[in-house]
Scaffold this active site. Structure first.
Site, mmCIF file in Angstrom:
data_model
loop_
_atom_site.group_PDB
_atom_site.id
_atom_site.type_symbol
_atom_site.label_atom_id
_atom_site.label_comp_id
_atom_site.label_asym_id
_atom_site.label_seq_id
_atom_site.Cartn_x
_atom_site.Cartn_y
_atom_site.Cartn_z
ATOM 1 N N GLU A 136 -4.799 2.359 -4.237
ATOM 2 C CA GLU A 136 -3.331 2.326 -4.189
ATOM 3 C C GLU A 136 -2.817 1.038 -3.553
ATOM 4 O O GLU A 136 -1.671 0.973 -3.104
ATOM 5 C CB GLU A 136 -2.806 3.542 -3.393
ATOM 6 C CG GLU A 136 -3.106 3.529 -1.911
ATOM 7 C CD GLU A 136 -4.452 4.142 -1.550
ATOM 8 O OE1 GLU A 136 -4.593 4.608 -0.410
ATOM 9 O OE2 GLU A 136 -5.356 4.174 -2.409
ATOM 10 N N ASN A 178 -2.388 12.864 -4.223
ATOM 11 C CA ASN A 178 -3.508 13.328 -5.046
ATOM 12 C C ASN A 178 -3.916 14.752 -4.695
ATOM 13 O O ASN A 178 -4.159 15.587 -5.578
ATOM 14 C CB ASN A 178 -4.712 12.396 -4.864
ATOM 15 C CG ASN A 178 -4.628 11.156 -5.728
ATOM 16 O OD1 ASN A 178 -3.988 11.159 -6.763
ATOM 17 N ND2 ASN A 178 -5.274 10.094 -5.295
ATOM 18 N N ASP A 210 0.854 -1.184 0.000
ATOM 19 C CA ASP A 210 0.000 0.000 0.000
ATOM 20 C C ASP A 210 0.893 1.239 0.000
ATOM 21 O O ASP A 210 1.805 1.367 0.829
ATOM 22 C CB ASP A 210 -0.908 -0.001 1.233
ATOM 23 C CG ASP A 210 -1.952 1.104 1.173
ATOM 24 O OD1 ASP A 210 -3.046 0.823 0.676
ATOM 25 O OD2 ASP A 210 -1.656 2.219 1.621
ATOM 26 N N ILE A 211 0.643 2.144 -0.951
ATOM 27 C CA ILE A 211 1.445 3.369 -1.041
ATOM 28 C C ILE A 211 1.128 4.271 0.148
ATOM 29 O O ILE A 211 -0.046 4.579 0.408
ATOM 30 C CB ILE A 211 1.171 4.103 -2.362
ATOM 31 C CG1 ILE A 211 1.485 3.185 -3.550
ATOM 32 C CG2 ILE A 211 1.985 5.390 -2.449
ATOM 33 C CD1 ILE A 211 1.103 3.780 -4.895
ATOM 34 N N ASP A 259 -2.102 9.071 -10.747
ATOM 35 C CA ASP A 259 -2.151 7.947 -11.684
ATOM 36 C C ASP A 259 -0.748 7.574 -12.160
ATOM 37 O O ASP A 259 -0.415 6.387 -12.306
ATOM 38 C CB ASP A 259 -3.027 8.296 -12.886
ATOM 39 C CG ASP A 259 -4.513 8.279 -12.562
ATOM 40 O OD1 ASP A 259 -4.869 7.803 -11.459
ATOM 41 O OD2 ASP A 259 -5.308 8.736 -13.399
#
Length: 452
Positions: free
Chosen positions: A219, A184, A176-177, A193
């Site tokens: 993500e 964002n 997971d980022i 993206d």
């Protein structure tokens, strides 16, 4: 309210494609059996559909004999037919058409395909292309090009079947980022993206060809690791973490990620296994992010894994058959050649003899791949391009092993890993089993085996 000329649910992104086809298509709710949408070809043939599909089916069927019975619950009848149902149907213009109707499941919806048999070859090809495109879209993430959640789950269930049958370890990593929402909010969704695409590329570069890397949602990514115990999966997760944070991303600068790791246990089903990895990921996030946490349970130790390098023989049994005589005979032959090679390794035969069998195995493998691809084309297997790509990867690996063998620099453990896990376990007993339903679905003339 009647459906518009093709308004689809957001999880099926095929509107423009299907609306341009001359094949009549309609989408039906899988629970209520009512029409949801229809493409332009359907509207031109049959007019605007509304209400229940079964009622529409009865209205559009031409009945010559007043004593004939109603076709019955149409959706049940179509679902029970693998090849579709041929029948005479009345169009909105009053003309009678001889149609074949097929049903395809798309999540919670049913796609009804009606093929006018007066121009069967052209319509069949258009339908095949449309269904192949739908299959690709439903199993490939449009942004990253990675498998979707659906394809990941299919691969996981296949690997779990091999785990229970053969006892080979499998693990998964959830990635997971970290602070992706901030990316964002600060830089915009376009940059977000781009980060997702680069993140996927970095994961892919560090993983093996047989690993399945997919975008699970947002993500969050999942990596499925066949023939890998917890210790090996944890090592890879740390390598992935370093690959993410070591170099700034091109559009967003420094990025980090958190990882949860879990090995599949004997009593786990897929949700339980995934949940254990998810809990480990949560612990990594809670502990400050940019780290790896592993669920501690493991059924394998390093000594058990190292014992695999002493593999003596691959055992063939009827349960390995896929149901096609050409493919099954060639699989059996590959097992025999692999066992000849293992015997030569065990007996420490001269390198020239070992190399000769490797070359024979390479030729037999090449013939098998060509024949199998011809068969998959003949049954319109929707993943045949991905399967052919896997063949090319395996062929390249075998060629590289052959080159090492010719130079006398081939490690025995590397050859055994290729034979037992890449060629046999993961491909012949894994990926090749995915197309069994297509072999059973469509009667065909078996393509002749290719020449040596």
């Amino acid at each position: 309210m009647p459906p518009t000329a093709f308004t689809l649910p957001p999880d099926i992104d095929c509107t423009a494609l299907l609306d341009s086809l001359p094949v009549a298509l309609a989408l039906v709710d899988g629970q209520s059996g009512r029409f949801i949408a229809a493409n332009q070809a359907f509207l031109q043939h049959f007019g605007q559909p509304c209400g229940a599909f079964d009622a529409w089916w009865s209205r559009t069927h031409h009945v010559e004999d007043a004593g004939s019975t109603d076709p019955g619950p149409a959706l049940q009848m179509l679902a029970a037919s693998e090849d579709g149902v041929e029948s005479d149907m009345l169009g909105s213009d009053g003309r009678r058409r001889h149609m074949r109707t097929r049903l395809r499941s798309q999540g919670h919806h049913l796609l009804v395909c009606l093929i006018d048999l007066s121009d069967g070859d052209a319509h069949q090809e258009i339908l095949r292309q449309a269904l192949a495109e739908m299959e690709t879209r439903s199993t490939t993430d449009a942004l990253t090009g990675l498998p979707t959640r659906r394809r990941l789950e299919e691969a996981a269930l296949s690997e779990m079947h091999r785990f229970r049958r053969f006892g080979h370890p499998i693990s998964l990593i959830m990635a997971d980022i970290d602070h992706f929402k901030r990316i964002n909010d600060r830089l915009g969704h376009l940059v977000g993206d781009q980060v997702l695409v680069e993140f996927a590329q970095r994961l892919t570069r560090e993983c093996r060809d047989l690993d399945v890397i997919g975008r699970y949602g947002g993500e969050e990514f999942v990596i499925l690791l066949p023939s890998t115990p917890l210790a090996g999966a944890t090592t890879l997760a740390n390598k992935l973490r370093q690959a993410i944070c070591a170099t700034p991303f091109e559009t967003a600068g420094p990025v980090s990620a958190s990882f949860g790791v879990a090995e599949c246990l004997a009593g786990n089903d897929w949700p339980q296994w995934l949940s254990r990895a998810d809990q480990a990921l949560y612990q990594a996030k809670d502990a400050g992010r940019d780290r790896v946490v592993s669920a501690p349970e493991s059924a394998f130790d390093e000594r058990a894994i190292k014992h695999r390098s002493r593999l003596d023989r691959l055992t063939w049994d009827d349960g390995h058959c896929v149901g096609d005589p050409v493919i099954d005979a060639q699989h059996h032959q590959l097992f025999e050649l692999a066992n000849r090679l293992l015997h030569q390794l065990r007996e420490a035969r001269p390198p020239a003899e070992i190399h000769a069998v490797i070359r024979e195995l390479a030729r037999a493998t090449g013939r098998h791949f060509r024949d199998e691809e011809a068969i998959l084309n003949s049954v319109d297997y929707p993943r045949r391009e991905q399967h052919a790509k896997a063949h090319r990867i395996l062929s390249a690996k075998l060629d590289a092993l052959s080159t090492q063998s010719a130079h006398g620099s081939l490690p025995t453990s590397k050859l055994i890993e290729f034979l037992a896990y890449d060629l046999v376990d993961h491909h012949a007993l894994g990926a090749d089993r995915d197309f069994i339903p297509w072999l059973r679905r469509i009667p065909r003339d078996t393509p002749p085996p290719s020449e040596a």
